[in-house]
Design a protein around this motif. Structure first.
Motif, PDB file in Angstrom:
ATOM      1  N   GLU A 194     -10.926   8.764  -4.274  1.00 11.95           N
ATOM      2  CA  GLU A 194     -10.200   8.736  -5.539  1.00 11.95           C
ATOM      3  C   GLU A 194      -8.725   8.420  -5.305  1.00 11.95           C
ATOM      4  O   GLU A 194      -8.075   7.773  -6.143  1.00 11.95           O
ATOM      5  CB  GLU A 194     -10.349  10.066  -6.261  1.00 11.95           C
ATOM      6  CG  GLU A 194      -9.796  10.069  -7.687  1.00 11.95           C
ATOM      7  CD  GLU A 194     -10.521   9.122  -8.627  1.00 11.95           C
ATOM      8  OE1 GLU A 194      -9.946   8.791  -9.689  1.00 11.95           O
ATOM      9  OE2 GLU A 194     -11.658   8.702  -8.317  1.00 11.95           O
ATOM     10  N   GLN A 195      -8.173   8.826  -4.198  1.00 12.20           N
ATOM     11  CA  GLN A 195      -6.792   8.467  -3.873  1.00 12.20           C
ATOM     12  C   GLN A 195      -6.632   6.952  -3.809  1.00 12.20           C
ATOM     13  O   GLN A 195      -5.659   6.388  -4.317  1.00 12.20           O
ATOM     14  CB  GLN A 195      -6.390   9.087  -2.526  1.00 12.20           C
ATOM     15  CG  GLN A 195      -6.219  10.588  -2.532  1.00 12.20           C
ATOM     16  CD  GLN A 195      -5.908  11.128  -1.152  1.00 12.20           C
ATOM     17  OE1 GLN A 195      -5.358  10.417  -0.312  1.00 12.20           O
ATOM     18  NE2 GLN A 195      -6.256  12.389  -0.910  1.00 12.20           N
ATOM     19  N   ARG A 241      -6.552   5.394  -7.254  1.00 11.98           N
ATOM     20  CA  ARG A 241      -5.257   5.595  -7.925  1.00 11.98           C
ATOM     21  C   ARG A 241      -4.185   4.681  -7.328  1.00 11.98           C
ATOM     22  O   ARG A 241      -3.321   4.163  -8.046  1.00 11.98           O
ATOM     23  CB  ARG A 241      -4.823   7.058  -7.814  1.00 11.98           C
ATOM     24  CG  ARG A 241      -5.835   8.066  -8.320  1.00 11.98           C
ATOM     25  CD  ARG A 241      -6.151   7.933  -9.785  1.00 11.98           C
ATOM     26  NE  ARG A 241      -7.191   8.849 -10.212  1.00 11.98           N
ATOM     27  CZ  ARG A 241      -7.182   9.508 -11.366  1.00 11.98           C
ATOM     28  NH1 ARG A 241      -6.188   9.317 -12.220  1.00 11.98           N
ATOM     29  NH2 ARG A 241      -8.171  10.312 -11.688  1.00 11.98           N
ATOM     30  N   ARG A 242      -4.222   4.478  -6.032  1.00 16.18           N
ATOM     31  CA  ARG A 242      -3.247   3.587  -5.394  1.00 16.18           C
ATOM     32  C   ARG A 242      -3.463   2.140  -5.864  1.00 16.18           C
ATOM     33  O   ARG A 242      -2.508   1.373  -6.046  1.00 16.18           O
ATOM     34  CB  ARG A 242      -3.357   3.694  -3.869  1.00 16.18           C
ATOM     35  CG  ARG A 242      -2.793   5.012  -3.324  1.00 16.18           C
ATOM     36  CD  ARG A 242      -3.243   5.308  -1.903  1.00 16.18           C
ATOM     37  NE  ARG A 242      -2.615   4.428  -0.915  1.00 16.18           N
ATOM     38  CZ  ARG A 242      -1.425   4.641  -0.370  1.00 16.18           C
ATOM     39  NH1 ARG A 242      -0.716   5.694  -0.727  1.00 16.18           N
ATOM     40  NH2 ARG A 242      -0.930   3.821   0.538  1.00 16.18           N
ATOM     41  N   ASN A 258      -0.377   8.568 -12.319  1.00 19.63           N
ATOM     42  CA  ASN A 258      -1.216   8.449 -11.131  1.00 19.63           C
ATOM     43  C   ASN A 258      -0.416   8.718  -9.865  1.00 19.63           C
ATOM     44  O   ASN A 258      -0.923   9.289  -8.899  1.00 19.63           O
ATOM     45  CB  ASN A 258      -1.868   7.067 -11.078  1.00 19.63           C
ATOM     46  CG  ASN A 258      -3.110   6.978 -11.941  1.00 19.63           C
ATOM     47  OD1 ASN A 258      -4.163   7.499 -11.590  1.00 19.63           O
ATOM     48  ND2 ASN A 258      -2.987   6.332 -13.093  1.00 19.63           N
TER      49      ASN A 258
END
Length: 879
Positions: A267-268, A271-272, A311
């Motif tokens: 999920e990181q 978002r990036r 985010n």
């Protein structure tokens, strides 16, 4: 391949095929567009497809920036979560405006993908429209694609940019990325899952869909292709996800290290990727002149900025990270879009301001939203419209952002309730504006006169014109050809400097006054009045009509009544216009300059292009303010008091320690100019034009008072003349003209079809007359009464019957010559180049031209040289 290499490769390929390389249009589409943002490469060419404007070139190639965050084409929900969706994207496109059609479009796309990008042919699949047998045959018999790799669809293969406008059947090209990327066992072909990625859409533009849903034939069949740049870059590099290309890996690498976060690693990364995509989008939007606001495009920009910031916070990024990413975006995209490099500092400033403002409230707003979501969970209910509105109104949370955050917690929001709250707020705002229209009236004009701030100061000129048209003063200086003299006689031209005058000097966009200066038998005609800022002097420029004028004399100053009267009305209209723009578009509209004359005014502002509806709304709002007949109110305040009063000032202006604040009802501005007594004095306001004058700067030209009356009279005269000519009522003109245009299009279509049939009938005769030159067949002929389009029809007809050879035609009509050279594919591959042959011939008709290896066109102004031009082509072939 890097992104920059792929852009260059695509453009180079099509320019070699005779396409003109045209620049990307702005993300802000033309005022007549039905989309909020540019969503396709063809959008800038809509008027060309419709036949409303000439084509910029017979064929063109572009790399167009697009934004898909609103309407049917929105990809916002999938951004960062799939490997093929982004809010901001680039569209590679090649276009033909009646030049070539399906066959060449298909051949070009196939050649580029298989030969330039070296994509294995066995990985490529295509789709065609259910009713497009021609495209099916071309793929099977021209390309040699097995029928099993061609799929037919209905709506999926009929392209439109919206409910109206150019449209037509399409043929899409897909790349098989392998079974490992299949969505499931049924993912066995295009449009069935994730395995097959659409990389190119060839649209065969042939219809115009009108608001009633009816399809009408376009004036000419055209080609509009769109190849997704990001997807193509991924495929060219053996990747499945566009987020694995340098377009995004560079921007992801430029982001700060992930800090304290509860997000899992997968999920990181999502978002990036969202942040990288949104950084690209917001950088381009601001560079194209959009500013964050609560309406239209500015609202979308604000949503993207705040979504990216949110985010970033989830990833533990520090404040200001988004602004710092602008440099990386410019480094990535600047080589393809020089605009970004030029606008980088402005983008960083605007983005930094917005980021700073939102960051201050994000934490409190997030805490409140978290509490509301938890409460909704416990109650098993949705977020109320009132709660969502409070987040929007108090913390600046866009509705879409609140909905997205709530959806992550499986909570719905009350959309209807939110809209109801927004409607109520708008009404409250209107009532508040009405209540503030009554202010204390302090008339500076009445207090200004003898004993004023500048009286008796020889180094400055006192302006007394606020109180009336007439005044008096003493001649301080007479300047002729830049030199001071003691006196002038009749006929002399000079600048007259007085210690006091009723003439307004050009300043703040308002032009200088005209009138007369009188002393005894001397009458000086003032033709212009200019301000000398270094010494705060006013120079009256003109000619001495009679008598002698001397330094030290006392004079009477008289401004021409009509001149001042009309200028002050135009100036007041500029104030009302700024108020109306802010009312309609939002407070993000910022004045960038103005010019006020006797018969019109120009108002420049930073903001979006006006839609037709917004332009009408602005005009109506100004006329509402005029009909309200607000009395002018003027106060002189310190600069701090003026700003605290809410008056609008213009950035970059030097107002001094004390300023005049001019008010007409809800309009309140810093201003040193002259104005009407009441807004009703303006009579009527009309916007004459609205256009772009630079990156992000729009210009409105308008008229009021007598100029507006004259404008209406001219328009009525034109309408009456047209109505009489077309034998119809003025209110029926639009329908009558539309009918005539349809009849003209039908006649043009019938004429073109007839000419094409005639060309086809004559083609065999020309083929039979072919001669052998250097072992090659050559068809050459001078034909009369044929323009460029007819010549192409004839050339195409001959080419369809000539298996191998060169066709050289010269069409002579209306004292001009059109040249066409066509070379069969086999000869082109052996080195015979149509463009080079045309370059040999063109000078002989006093013309020029060029083109691709297989076809070239040109022309000239010397019909007598037509045969010599064709002879030169024969000699070149023989040699």
């Amino acid at each position: 391949m890097t992104s920059q290499e792929l852009r260059a490769s695509f453009v180079d390929f099509f320019t070699a095929k005779g396409h003109a390389h045209l620049p990307s249009a702005s993300l802000i589409p033309d005022v007549m567009s039905t989309t909020l943002f540019t969503i396709a490469g063809m959008e800038q060419f809509v008027p060309v497809f419709l036949g409303e404007v000439p084509a910029p070139a017979p064929r063109a190639v572009t790399v167009q920036r697009c934004l898909r965050v609103a309407g049917a084409k929105s990809d916002i929900e999938n951004v960062g979560r799939t490997g093929r969706h982004g809010a901001f994207l680039e569209m590679l496109g090649n276009f033909s405006f009646g030049d070539y059609y399906k066959r060449d479009a298909i051949l070009f796309a196939w050649e580029y993908m298989t030969q330039r990008l070296r994509i294995p042919e066995d990985r490529l699949y295509v789709t065609v429209h259910d009713g497009d047998d021609e495209a099916q045959r071309l793929w099977e018999y021209e390309i040699g694609l097995a029928a099993s790799r061609i799929t037919r669809f209905d709506s999926e293969n009929f392209w439109t940019m919206g409910p109206t406008g150019p449209c037509g059947p399409s043929s899409e090209i897909f790349v098989d990325t392998g079974t490992e990327n299949a969505s499931g066992p049924d993912d066995t072909g295009p449009n069935l899952g994730n395995r097959y990625v659409e990389i190119w859409n060839l649209v065969f533009q042939q219809y115009n869909r009108t608001p009633d849903g009816v399809l009408h034939d376009l004036p000419r069949k055209s080609i509009d292709t769109g190849a997704g740049f990001e997807r193509m870059l991924a495929i060219a590099n053996g990747k499945v996800s566009m987020y694995e290309t340098d377009l995004f890996t560079d921007l992801i690498a430029a982001q700060p290290p992930v800090g304290a976060t509860s997000l899992e690693a997968a999920e990181q990364l999502v978002r990036r990727r969202i942040i990288a995509d949104h950084a690209r989008a917001v950088t381009f939007l601001i560079a194209d002149g959009v500013y964050p606001s609560n309406t239209d495009r500015g609202y979308v920009l604000r949503f993207l900025i705040r979504r990216a910031i949110r985010n970033g916070r989830l990833l533990g990024y520090p404040g200001g990270f988004l602004t710092q990413l602008v440099g990386a975006v410019v480094a990535s995209l600047g080589p393809g879009y020089p605009l970004l490099t030029a606008e980088q500092s402005r983008v960083e400033q605007a983005l930094g301001t917005e980021e700073s403002a939102f960051s201050r409230t994000l934490e409190r707003g997030s805490d409140m939203l978290a509490r509301l979501i938890e409460s909704a969970k416990q109650r098993g209910a949705s977020l109320t419209g009132k709660d969502v509105f409070e987040l929007h109104d108090t913390f600046g949370f866009p509705f879409e952002l609140t909905r997205e955050i709530a959806a992550e917690a499986d909570i719905e929001v009350d959309s209807a309730g939110f809209e109801s709250e927004m409607t109520a707020q708008r009404e409250r705002a209107r009532e508040d504006a009405r209540s503030k229209r009554q202010v204390v009236q302090v008339n500076l004009e009445d207090a200004n006169g003898a004993g004023g701030a500048f009286a008796g100061l020889a180094a400055e000129t006192e302006f007394t014109g606020y109180g009336g048209l007439d005044g008096s003063g003493t001649v301080l200086q007479i300047v002729v050809d830049g030199k001071p003299i003691d006196s002038i006689d009749a006929g002399a031209q000079a600048d007259i400097i007085l210690d006091s005058t009723s003439f307004y000097a050009e300043k703040g966009g308002q032009i200088g006054d005209r009138g007369t200066i009188v002393a005894g038998d001397a009458t000086f005609d003032v033709e212009d009045t200019q301000f000398v800022p270094e010494r705060k002097l006013i120079a009256h420029r003109g000619t001495l009509r009679s008598g002698t004028l001397r330094v030290g004399e006392t004079v009477k100053t008289s401004v021409a009544p009509l001149w001042r009267e009309e200028i002050r009305r135009e100036h007041s209209s500029a104030h009302l216009l700024q108020r109306a723009l802010k009312d309609v578009l939002g407070d993000e509209v910022v004045q960038a300059g103005s010019w006020v004359g006797i018969d019109r005014q120009r108002f420049d502002f930073r903001g979006p292009a006006l839609t037709a509806e917004q332009r009408l709304a602005v005009q109506q709002r100004v006329n509402e303010l005029i009909r309200a007949d607000f009395h002018r109110e003027v106060v002189e305040l310190s600069i701090e008091e003026a700003r605290d009063s809410g008056a609008i000032s213009m950035a970059g202006e030097d107002y001094g320690d004390r300023v005049r604040v001019v008010t007409f009802g809800p309009s309140k501005e810093f201003c040193g100019g002259t104005h009407a007594e009441t807004s009703g004095e303006l009579g009527m306001f009309i916007i004459v034009s609205e256009s772009s004058i630079g990156s992000g700067i729009r210009r409105i030209e308008s008229v009021v008072s007598k100029s507006a009356e004259e404008y209406v009279e001219r328009q009525q005269s034109v309408l009456s003349s047209l109505s009489e000519s077309l034998s119809t009522k003025p209110e029926d003109l639009a329908e009558r003209i539309a009918r005539l245009q349809g009849e003209v299009r039908e006649a043009q279509k019938a004429s073109a079809e007839l000419r094409a049939r005639l060309a086809a009938a004559d083609a065999q005769t020309f083929v039979e007359q072919a001669e052998s030159v250097g072992g090659r067949s050559l068809v050459r002929a001078v034909v009369s009464e044929m323009g460029a389009e007819d010549l192409r029809n004839l050339g195409n007809a001959i080419r369809s019957k000539l298996r191998s050879g060169v066709i050289a035609l010269a069409g002579v009509t209306n004292g001009t010559v059109s040249l066409l050279v066509t070379v069969s594919d086999d000869l082109a591959k052996s080195g015979v180049h149509a463009g080079n042959l045309l370059k040999v011939a063109a000078p002989l008709v006093d013309g020029r031209g060029g083109g691709a290896p297989t076809q070239a066109q040109g022309g000239g102004k010397k019909p007598a040289g037509a045969q010599a031009a064709l002879d030169a082509i024969r000699s070149a072939l023989a040699g």
